[in-house]
Structures are given as C-alpha cells and as structure tokens.
Design a protein around this motif. Structure first.
Motif, PDB file in Angstrom:
ATOM      1  N   LEU A  12       0.907  -1.250  -0.032  1.00  0.00           N
ATOM      2  CA  LEU A  12      -0.110   0.041   0.004  1.00  0.00           C
ATOM      3  C   LEU A  12       0.866   1.232  -0.080  1.00  0.00           C
ATOM      4  CD1 LEU A  12      -2.686   1.374   0.311  1.00  0.00           C
ATOM      5  CD2 LEU A  12      -2.558   1.161   2.662  1.00  0.00           C
ATOM      6  N   GLN A  13       2.189   1.339   0.938  1.00  0.00           N
ATOM      7  CA  GLN A  13       2.817   2.465   0.987  1.00  0.00           C
ATOM      8  C   GLN A  13       3.465   2.617  -0.310  1.00  0.00           C
ATOM      9  OE1 GLN A  13       5.488   1.560   4.241  1.00  0.00           O
ATOM     10  NE2 GLN A  13       4.689   3.506   5.076  1.00  0.00           N
ATOM     11  N   ARG A  14       4.074   1.469  -0.931  1.00  0.00           N
ATOM     12  CA  ARG A  14       4.755   1.568  -2.244  1.00  0.00           C
ATOM     13  C   ARG A  14       3.853   2.411  -3.282  1.00  0.00           C
ATOM     14  NH1 ARG A  14       5.677  -2.000  -6.510  1.00  0.00           N
ATOM     15  NH2 ARG A  14       7.928  -1.471  -7.667  1.00  0.00           N
ATOM     16  N   GLU A  15       2.756   1.899  -3.398  1.00  0.00           N
ATOM     17  CA  GLU A  15       1.789   2.262  -4.407  1.00  0.00           C
ATOM     18  C   GLU A  15       1.491   3.943  -4.125  1.00  0.00           C
ATOM     19  OE1 GLU A  15       1.081   0.866  -7.156  1.00  0.00           O
ATOM     20  OE2 GLU A  15       2.053  -1.173  -6.461  1.00  0.00           O
ATOM     21  N   VAL A  16       1.259   4.187  -2.965  1.00  0.00           N
ATOM     22  CA  VAL A  16       0.773   5.668  -2.637  1.00  0.00           C
ATOM     23  C   VAL A  16       2.329   6.626  -2.829  1.00  0.00           C
ATOM     24  CG1 VAL A  16       0.395   7.268  -0.594  1.00  0.00           C
ATOM     25  CG2 VAL A  16      -0.957   4.980  -0.745  1.00  0.00           C
ATOM     26  N   LEU A  17       3.319   6.001  -2.490  1.00  0.00           N
ATOM     27  CA  LEU A  17       4.684   6.754  -2.745  1.00  0.00           C
ATOM     28  C   LEU A  17       4.736   7.048  -4.165  1.00  0.00           C
ATOM     29  CD1 LEU A  17       7.172   5.325  -0.284  1.00  0.00           C
ATOM     30  CD2 LEU A  17       6.772   7.629  -0.558  1.00  0.00           C
ATOM     31  N   ARG A  18       4.590   6.053  -4.891  1.00  0.00           N
ATOM     32  CA  ARG A  18       4.819   6.030  -6.470  1.00  0.00           C
ATOM     33  C   ARG A  18       3.854   7.094  -7.077  1.00  0.00           C
ATOM     34  NH1 ARG A  18       7.129   0.729  -9.252  1.00  0.00           N
ATOM     35  NH2 ARG A  18       5.891   1.747 -10.966  1.00  0.00           N
ATOM     36  N   PHE A  19       2.440   6.897  -6.426  1.00  0.00           N
ATOM     37  CA  PHE A  19       1.512   7.742  -7.071  1.00  0.00           C
ATOM     38  C   PHE A  19       2.023   9.448  -7.128  1.00  0.00           C
ATOM     39  CE2 PHE A  19      -2.324  10.239  -6.358  1.00  0.00           C
ATOM     40  CZ  PHE A  19      -3.104   9.884  -7.769  1.00  0.00           C
ATOM     41  N   PHE A  20       2.293   9.557  -5.830  1.00  0.00           N
ATOM     42  CA  PHE A  20       2.668  10.916  -5.252  1.00  0.00           C
ATOM     43  C   PHE A  20       3.874  11.525  -6.019  1.00  0.00           C
ATOM     44  CE2 PHE A  20      -0.751  10.477  -2.258  1.00  0.00           C
ATOM     45  CZ  PHE A  20      -1.497  11.560  -2.307  1.00  0.00           C
ATOM     46  N   GLN A  21       4.680  10.261  -6.019  1.00  0.00           N
ATOM     47  CA  GLN A  21       6.068  10.824  -6.866  1.00  0.00           C
ATOM     48  C   GLN A  21       5.813  10.956  -8.319  1.00  0.00           C
ATOM     49  OE1 GLN A  21       8.724   7.835  -5.558  1.00  0.00           O
ATOM     50  NE2 GLN A  21       9.136   8.650  -3.871  1.00  0.00           N
ATOM     51  N   SER A 111      -3.535  -7.508  -2.322  1.00  0.00           N
ATOM     52  CA  SER A 111      -3.027  -6.393  -1.418  1.00  0.00           C
ATOM     53  C   SER A 111      -2.738  -5.182  -2.594  1.00  0.00           C
ATOM     54  CB  SER A 111      -1.417  -6.569  -0.900  1.00  0.00           C
ATOM     55  OG  SER A 111      -1.748  -7.771  -0.108  1.00  0.00           O
ATOM     56  N   LYS A 112      -2.141  -5.512  -3.835  1.00  0.00           N
ATOM     57  CA  LYS A 112      -2.177  -4.847  -4.872  1.00  0.00           C
ATOM     58  C   LYS A 112      -3.575  -3.919  -5.131  1.00  0.00           C
ATOM     59  CE  LYS A 112       1.963  -4.662  -7.155  1.00  0.00           C
ATOM     60  NZ  LYS A 112       2.511  -3.516  -8.084  1.00  0.00           N
ATOM     61  N   LEU A 113      -4.497  -4.987  -5.245  1.00  0.00           N
ATOM     62  CA  LEU A 113      -5.866  -4.337  -5.862  1.00  0.00           C
ATOM     63  C   LEU A 113      -6.493  -3.347  -4.719  1.00  0.00           C
ATOM     64  CD1 LEU A 113      -7.653  -7.638  -7.289  1.00  0.00           C
ATOM     65  CD2 LEU A 113      -6.918  -5.541  -8.555  1.00  0.00           C
ATOM     66  N   ILE A 114      -6.368  -3.903  -3.323  1.00  0.00           N
ATOM     67  CA  ILE A 114      -6.551  -2.857  -2.374  1.00  0.00           C
ATOM     68  C   ILE A 114      -5.836  -1.658  -2.499  1.00  0.00           C
ATOM     69  CG2 ILE A 114      -6.954  -2.458   0.366  1.00  0.00           C
ATOM     70  CD1 ILE A 114      -7.200  -5.729   0.323  1.00  0.00           C
ATOM     71  N   ALA A 115      -4.447  -1.752  -2.605  1.00  0.00           N
ATOM     72  CA  ALA A 115      -3.876  -0.434  -2.692  1.00  0.00           C
ATOM     73  C   ALA A 115      -4.387   0.601  -3.646  1.00  0.00           C
ATOM     74  CB  ALA A 115      -2.352  -0.666  -2.679  1.00  0.00           C
ATOM     75  N   ALA A 116      -4.730  -0.240  -5.009  1.00  0.00           N
ATOM     76  CA  ALA A 116      -5.252   0.707  -6.063  1.00  0.00           C
ATOM     77  C   ALA A 116      -6.469   1.358  -5.809  1.00  0.00           C
ATOM     78  CB  ALA A 116      -5.297  -0.380  -7.227  1.00  0.00           C
ATOM     79  N   ALA A 117      -7.465   0.494  -4.862  1.00  0.00           N
ATOM     80  CA  ALA A 117      -8.662   0.877  -4.455  1.00  0.00           C
ATOM     81  C   ALA A 117      -8.484   1.923  -3.536  1.00  0.00           C
ATOM     82  CB  ALA A 117      -9.615  -0.358  -4.036  1.00  0.00           C
ATOM     83  N   CYS A 118      -7.649   2.087  -2.792  1.00  0.00           N
ATOM     84  CA  CYS A 118      -7.606   3.081  -1.816  1.00  0.00           C
ATOM     85  C   CYS A 118      -6.916   4.614  -2.641  1.00  0.00           C
ATOM     86  CB  CYS A 118      -6.389   2.792  -0.966  1.00  0.00           C
ATOM     87  SG  CYS A 118      -6.992   1.554   0.373  1.00  0.00           S
ATOM     88  N   LEU A 119      -6.215   4.222  -3.441  1.00  0.00           N
ATOM     89  CA  LEU A 119      -5.688   5.394  -4.374  1.00  0.00           C
ATOM     90  C   LEU A 119      -6.916   5.996  -5.331  1.00  0.00           C
ATOM     91  CD1 LEU A 119      -2.402   4.433  -5.855  1.00  0.00           C
ATOM     92  CD2 LEU A 119      -2.829   6.357  -4.330  1.00  0.00           C
ATOM     93  N   SER A 120      -7.710   5.020  -5.695  1.00  0.00           N
ATOM     94  CA  SER A 120      -8.991   5.641  -6.443  1.00  0.00           C
ATOM     95  C   SER A 120      -9.853   6.259  -5.332  1.00  0.00           C
ATOM     96  CB  SER A 120      -9.763   4.218  -6.892  1.00  0.00           C
ATOM     97  OG  SER A 120      -9.187   3.682  -7.914  1.00  0.00           O
TER      98      SER A 120
END
Lengths: 256, 242
Positions: A12-21, A111-120
């Motif tokens: 989750l952290q990695r997906e969020v970090l990548r999104f903001f970067q 976990s990847k899908l949940i992380a993507a859902a959180c970003l959405s």
C-alpha cells in the motif's frame, strides 16, 4: 505485527509513494475529470436536459448528472494505470522481487488491488471536494455512503486491468489496449447520458450500454452519493468482482 | 544445506537451452562459468522459480522446488543480472519494501541492514533515490537487499558485470566474507575469470551442457592448464579458434 499485515502495508505504501512521486499522473488524475466537469458539462448544459429520475428528486443540472460518471472514470483510469504498473514491473524486472516473496501470490495480488482501490478512493474524494467549488453539491454523508461502491468498482476494474495485463508483453502495447478498453467502456455507459436518452436515439447502442458492466459501476456510485442503494447495480458489480478477481488471480502471469 | 539439480533439461520454443544438467552445490562459494548464451541465466531462473521446470528435479536441502516453492523462497537471496530495484524509491524504501515482502518490519530491516550498508559504503546514500545512484551503488544495494531475510542460499547472476574494478572487488570480497562467516551456499555466475579462486568449486556450462565440474585447482591439473582463463578457453572454444 503479522507478516501478512506488514506485507500488505508495504505494498500500500509503495503504491501511494509512487503515485505522489509521479507528478504527471497525480496532476492528470485531477485535471482530467475537472476538464470534463467544467468544460464539457458547461457546454452541454444547455443542450441536454435531464429529467427527474432516481436517485434525483428534482431537476438537476447536467454537471450534477455527470459527477458519478466522472468518479467512475477516475476509478477506471486509476485501475488501468495500476495494471500498467504491473506491465512496467514485469518489464523492468521488479516483478521478480515480488515473486521471491514466501507470501502467497494471491495475497500479494489482493494487496495490490486494495492499494489501487485506496488510491481511487483518495482521488474520488479530492475530485468531489473540487466539484463542490463549481456548485455541484453532493451531500457530505454521500461521501461516506459511496466508499463501499468506490471500493467495489475499483476492485472490479482493477481485476479487469490485471487480466488485460496478462496479455500485454510491452508497455507500448498497453497504451493501445487502453484506448480499446477505457474509452469504449466509458462512452458506452450511463456516465455521460442517461440510458433512456441513449435508447431514444439508438436501440442497439442502448443494449450495448445495458450490457456494459461499467454502467452498473456508474449507477451504483450515483445512488450511493445520494445515500441510496441500487441493488441491481450492486449485484452486477459484485458478480463482476468475483468473476474477474478469480480469473485475474488464476491467470496471473508474472513473467514476460 | 545443498542445492541438488538432477537431470534438468529445458527448452525454449523447441530450442534446447539446458540439456541433462546434474550438479550439487554444497555450502561455500560455487562458481558457474560460461559464455553468453550458455544457459547460466536460464538455470538461475529455474532455481529461483521464475521459470517452471520442464524436466528433472531441483531440491534445496529437503525441499523440492515444485512442491515447496514458498518455503524455499524464504531461504533464498537472489541478485538478478538485470537490476530489480524500484528507481523511484529511496534505498531505504527499496530495502524495507523487500523486507516487508518477507514479513519483516521496517525497524528490523534497518537494524539488520545498517552494518551491511556501512561495509558496502552505502550508509550515506540511505535516503537517496535509487535513480540517482550509479550502477555500482545500485548493485551494492541489491547485494545488501538479498541478505535482509538471512537466507541460507545466495544466487548471484553476473552481479559484477559492467562495474568498475573497485566496486567489483568490494562486492566479491563482501560475499566471500559472508560465505566464510555464515556457511551459506552461494552460486556465483560469471564470465569474468579473475573472480574465480583456485579453491572454488567450479562448474562450466557451454551451449546448455555442463561440460566440467570440480575444484578449480583439480580441473587445472586435470586439463593441464595454468590459469582459469586458459582452462575456460580450452573447454569452451572450438579447436579451430584456439
């Protein structure tokens, strides 16, 4: 902390970090729906009248009508971009690291899908807050009520993206597939026009929209934003989540 | 803690890549030598579960790779030929992410990794993005990363190719020191002869076949060669080219 929880949190952290970067991704995620809302909807406002239809209890402006569709569009783009990142990871080699984990692949994918859902969800909330600035008033409790709908839609579209990513060997090919998936799904749905209006102009187009699962994502979110539940839409999306989730995990190809 | 490869044959689109490979890797620094295209990377991808076995068997101690992949992955540290770091994340973020994929907390990763990064002269770069590191530093991060979960086995696929002399020396000395102190089973694939010592168990792969194996010094005696380079050339190049 439990190993699975640590693993989920890191993904989750990695997906969020990548999104903001990735500033361009962050910017386009917000600018794209706002352009539709401010420019497109303003232009069509006088051309398209939307009569009273559930969940609305009075006549609404066109801007208000397309907000749920734009929320679904945000989810669609974000889900497909997450799949794009899977293709990128596969091409760049970082997918190998994921495969070296002793934690089951199905859990990693979930976990990847949940992380993507959180970003959405994050993007949808920001968009709705910005929409308020252009006089689209969504009741505050609609935000809360819409959370499960956004998550469910994100899961379905994320799983669909994962299935697609299995068939794509290079990043370049993914762009083409996005054009053949994202735009048809979005335009052939109730995101921009109510289905009864489409039915008036073309019956076959109406049936395509009826069979497009994205239509049900839009309607589920539309009702949820006004504190209501569209049972039919929710059931269709839930079925799509189960089918696509199962296919995505079962057919996942981590290698090029 | 040995790795046993038995009768492994692998083809890609009907083209044989590996033919009836039989070898045992015992604890210590094992070197797999072979020219480009010999099948070294394919063998490593079979050992790491990146490719599925078509024929034969691979076991890590008592674990069969086709049956207990997850258990093996928990004991396996790998450095791939192609860099596998996330360029947009910092060194620390990359390391904690990898640790988390093995169920390790960030605090534990930091505790384990600090002395390793100090030895590899990387501690100052902990908060730098990987994108800003040169190839040598990226390799060092990958070396540090493969040790985070305290593996029993290390597989390193041409880990020093393309690096300057100092970086190569630092990395290879670091790995040899770990092998000596922790009794790990290491498979070091390379085509750089100066990385091989006379006491190393040596495996030479050519055109998908294991053409020779044994202690380096024994092979030098057997083939009456004075250096690893001469031995390698004698075994891998056609007579006409010698």
């Amino acid at each position: 902390m439990n190993a699975y929880l640590i693993c989920f949190w890191a993904i989750l952290q990695r997906e969020v970090l990548r999104f903001f970067q990735q500033r361009s991704r962050l910017l386009s995620a917000l600018v794209r729906p706002l352009l539709w809302l401010v420019v497109f909807a303003a232009g069509f406002r006088s051309a398209l009248g939307v009569s009273i239809m559930p969940p609305y209890e009075s006549y609404i402006l066109y801007q208000e009508y397309i907000v749920p569709g734009l929320c679904a569009m945000i989810i669609l783009f974000n889900s497909m971009q997450t799949s794009l990142s899977m293709v990128y990871d596969r091409e760049m080699g970082s997918m190998k690291i994921l495969l070296m984990s002793p934690i089951p692949k199905s859990f990693l994918l979930l976990s990847k899908l949940i992380a993507a859902a959180c970003l959405s969800l994050l993007q949808v909330v920001i968009f709705l807050l910005l929409a308020n600035l252009v006089d689209v008033e969504i009741p505050w409790w609609g935000f809360i009520y819409a959370i499960p709908s956004v998550f469910l839609s994100a899961f379905f579209l994320g799983a669909l993206g994962l299935i697609l990513s299995n068939f794509i060997k290079q990043l370049e090919n993914f762009a083409g597939v996005m054009n053949f998936v994202i735009f048809p799904m979005f335009f052939l749905s109730s995101a921009l026009y109510p289905l009864w209006k489409i039915q008036e102009s073309s019956l076959w187009l109406y049936w395509i929209c009826q069979y497009n699962p994205f239509t049900y994502c839009v309607e589920m979110i539309r009702f949820a934003l006004y504190g209501q539940t569209n049972i039919q839409a929710s059931m269709v999306v839930l079925s799509c989540v189960l089918v696509c989730g199962w296919v995505a995990v079962g057919t996942f190809k981590p290698k090029k | 803690m040995s790795i046993t490869i038995t009768d492994v044959t692998y083809s890609f689109k009907a083209k044989p890549v590996l033919s009836a490979i039989n070898l045992t890797l015992n604890p210590g620094f094992n070197v797999l030598l072979g020219p480009n295209g010999a099948g070294k990377s394919t063998l490593l991808s079979l050992l790491t579960g990146q490719r599925t076995l078509q024929q034969g068997n691979i076991t890590f101690a008592d674990y069969d790779i086709t049956q207990e992949t997850r258990a093996i992955m928990g004991q396996l540290g790998v450095v791939f030929q192609q860099t596998t770091l996330d360029l947009d994340l910092t060194v620390l973020q990359n390391l904690t992410y990898f640790g988390a994929l093995h169920g390790l907390s960030a605090a534990l990763v930091l505790e384990r990794i600090t002395p390793v990064l100090t030895q590899l002269a990387l501690i100052e770069r902990l908060h730098d993005r990987v994108r800003s590191l040169n190839e040598g530093h990226r390799r060092r991060v990958e070396i540090a990363r493969c040790m985070i979960h305290l593996p029993q086995y290390l597989l390193l696929d041409e880990a020093t190719v393309g690096l300057d002399v100092d970086s190569r020396k630092l990395i290879i000395e670091h790995i040899r020191a770990i092998v000596a102190s922790q009794k790990l089973t290491v498979l070091w694939t390379t085509h750089l002869m100066d990385e091989v010592l006379e006491q190393d168990p040596l495996f030479i792969l050519n055109q998908g076949k294991l053409i020779e194996q044994g202690l380096c010094q024994s092979l030098l005696l057997k083939h009456q060669q004075s250096s690893v380079f001469d031995l390698y050339r004698a075994l891998t190049q056609p007579q006409g080219l010698l």
